[in-house]
Design an enzyme around this catalytic site. Structure first.
Site, PDB file in Angstrom:
ATOM      1  N   ASP A  19       0.832  -1.210   0.000  1.00 53.14           N
ATOM      2  CA  ASP A  19       0.000   0.000   0.000  1.00 53.14           C
ATOM      3  C   ASP A  19       0.866   1.259   0.000  1.00 53.14           C
ATOM      4  OD1 ASP A  19      -2.365   1.397  -0.023  1.00 53.14           O
ATOM      5  OD2 ASP A  19      -2.683   1.280   2.142  1.00 53.14           O
ATOM      6  N   ASN A  23     -11.294  -2.781  -4.911  1.00 52.04           N
ATOM      7  CA  ASN A  23     -10.589  -1.772  -5.706  1.00 52.04           C
ATOM      8  C   ASN A  23     -11.315  -1.420  -7.018  1.00 52.04           C
ATOM      9  OD1 ASN A  23      -7.257  -2.812  -4.618  1.00 52.04           O
ATOM     10  ND2 ASN A  23      -8.446  -1.036  -3.972  1.00 52.04           N
TER      11      ASN A  23
HETATM   12  C1  IPE Z   1      -5.492  -2.711  -0.142  1.00 51.47           C
HETATM   13  O1  IPE Z   1      -5.128  -1.380  -0.342  1.00 51.47           O
HETATM   14  C2  IPE Z   1      -5.463  -3.437  -1.428  1.00 51.47           C
HETATM   15  C3  IPE Z   1      -4.179  -3.517  -2.120  1.00 51.47           C
HETATM   16  C4  IPE Z   1      -3.013  -3.099  -1.694  1.00 51.47           C
HETATM   17  C5  IPE Z   1      -4.249  -4.132  -3.396  1.00 51.47           C
HETATM   18  P1  IPE Z   1      -6.200  -0.217  -0.379  1.00 51.47           P
HETATM   19  O2  IPE Z   1      -5.431   1.056  -0.438  1.00 51.47           O
HETATM   20  O3  IPE Z   1      -7.192  -0.432  -1.454  1.00 51.47           O
HETATM   21  O4  IPE Z   1      -6.910  -0.398   1.037  1.00 51.47           O
HETATM   22  P2  IPE Z   1      -7.999   0.479   1.795  1.00 51.47           P
HETATM   23  O5  IPE Z   1      -9.227   0.488   0.950  1.00 51.47           O
HETATM   24  O6  IPE Z   1      -7.425   1.845   1.968  1.00 51.47           O
HETATM   25  O7  IPE Z   1      -8.193  -0.222   3.087  1.00 51.47           O
HETATM   26  C1  IPE Z   2      -1.714   0.200  -3.307  1.00 50.59           C
HETATM   27  O1  IPE Z   2      -1.458   1.561  -3.344  1.00 50.59           O
HETATM   28  C2  IPE Z   2      -1.893  -0.378  -4.687  1.00 50.59           C
HETATM   29  C3  IPE Z   2      -3.266  -0.758  -5.027  1.00 50.59           C
HETATM   30  C4  IPE Z   2      -4.294  -0.749  -4.217  1.00 50.59           C
HETATM   31  C5  IPE Z   2      -3.472  -1.206  -6.375  1.00 50.59           C
HETATM   32  P1  IPE Z   2      -2.633   2.604  -3.327  1.00 50.59           P
HETATM   33  O2  IPE Z   2      -3.056   2.874  -4.728  1.00 50.59           O
HETATM   34  O3  IPE Z   2      -3.704   2.186  -2.425  1.00 50.59           O
HETATM   35  O4  IPE Z   2      -1.887   3.878  -2.751  1.00 50.59           O
HETATM   36  P2  IPE Z   2      -2.437   4.917  -1.692  1.00 50.59           P
HETATM   37  O5  IPE Z   2      -2.888   4.125  -0.488  1.00 50.59           O
HETATM   38  O6  IPE Z   2      -3.571   5.646  -2.329  1.00 50.59           O
HETATM   39  O7  IPE Z   2      -1.269   5.794  -1.403  1.00 50.59           O
HETATM   40 MG    MG Z   3      -4.115   2.502  -0.445  1.00 52.19          MG
END
Ligand code: IPE
Ligand code: IPE
Ligand code: MG
Length: 254
Positions: A25, A73
């Site tokens: 993340d 997502n």
């Molecule tokens: C969790 O990350 C899913 C992945 C890293 C693929 P998110 O950034 O989507 O999680 P939430 O929604 O903030 O909990």
């Molecule tokens: C995790 O990084 C990757 C995916 C969920 C695909 P994020 O896209 O959630 O990055 P932040 O949390 O917005 O920084």
């Molecule tokens: Mg994230």
């Protein structure tokens, strides 16, 4: 079958985690800090993943499972979702040769029914090509959700053994149908990016994992960061419900 942390007490002979599961993340914030579009962070995230696989090989971690796209997502803006799907396809097209050379076994876990047919074909060919490799098993969770997994496993179990619907069933009946039945349960869970939550990742399989959270954003996560998490893990006492004295009978007697 692997030993279950709830039916059994897994061996803790080696201090190295056998299975590490990571929520990668912080890609979007990493890009934002650099005044770049979010997708730039996702591209850098692929490089961090390459490093993490290498680090697992060096450190002796046999299974690495990463959360690449959650079942929630899909709620993101359509252009980000389509970029991520495209990136996934490009990574499969460009990285599988190298993975195969490095003896990596690739597995993709999650619901494939919403993916483009071309992506599904590349997933299937990557998995079958690397199926007999004996190095690190890299599992990529894509359109994966912990709740989806429990539901799909229950449905698959009842399809295979309909009598269980009336006779009842237990953990051992369900376990072979879970998406990661080919792997032991994760020993160490890592989440980068500062959030302290599971976000519907491996709900069943994380029952007794050690949970490690770091504020580091995923594109910055490198070999040393993984080694630091492993060192932290090695300092944990994993009791699986027992008390400390049962694990160290000599020190209790003295
Ligand atoms: C969790 O990350 C899913 C992945 C890293 C693929 P998110 O950034 O989507 O999680 P939430 O929604 O903030 O909990
Ligand atoms: C995790 O990084 C990757 C995916 C969920 C695909 P994020 O896209 O959630 O990055 P932040 O949390 O917005 O920084
Ligand atoms: Mg994230």
């Amino acid at each position: 079958m692997f030993r279950s942390s709830t039916l059994d007490t897994p061996d803790q002979a080696s201090g190295t985690p056998c299975h590490v599961a990571i929520i990668m993340d912080g890609n979007g914030r990493w890009a934002k800090q650099r005044l770049m579009p979010r997708v730039f962070g996702h591209k850098k995230g692929v490089e961090a993943l390459r490093q993490a696989v290498k680090a697992c090989d060096t450190l002796g971690v046999k299974y690495l499972t990463v959360f690449a796209f959650s079942s929630e997502n899909w709620r993101r803006p359509a252009d980000e979702v389509s970029f991520l799907m495209g990136l996934f396809l490009r990574v499969l097209q460009s990285e599988v040769d190298r993975m195969h050379e490095n003896d990596i076994r690739l597995k993709i876990i999650g619901d494939r029914s919403h993916f483009a047919p071309e992506l599904v074909q590349w997933i299937e060919s990557a998995e079958s090509r690397t199926a007999n490799n004996t190095g690190v098993t890299l599992s990529i969770a894509a359109d994966y959700g912990g709740r989806w997994d429990v539901i799909q496993a229950t449905q698959a179990m009842l399809k295979a053994r309909p009598e269980l619907a009336t006779n009842g069933f237990d953990e051992a009946d369900l376990a072979p149908h879970l998406a990661m039945a080919y792997a032991p349960e994760p020993d160490l869970f890592i989440r980068t990016g500062g959030e302290r939550r599971i976000s519907n990742f491996l709900l069943w399989q994380l029952a007794y994992a050690e949970l490690y959270f770091t504020d580091m954003l995923w594109p910055d996560f490198d070999h040393d960061a993984l080694a630091a998490a492993v060192t932290w893990f090695q300092g944990r006492e994993r009791r699986f419900g027992r008390i400390s004295e049962q694990l160290h009978p000599q020190s209790a007697a003295s």
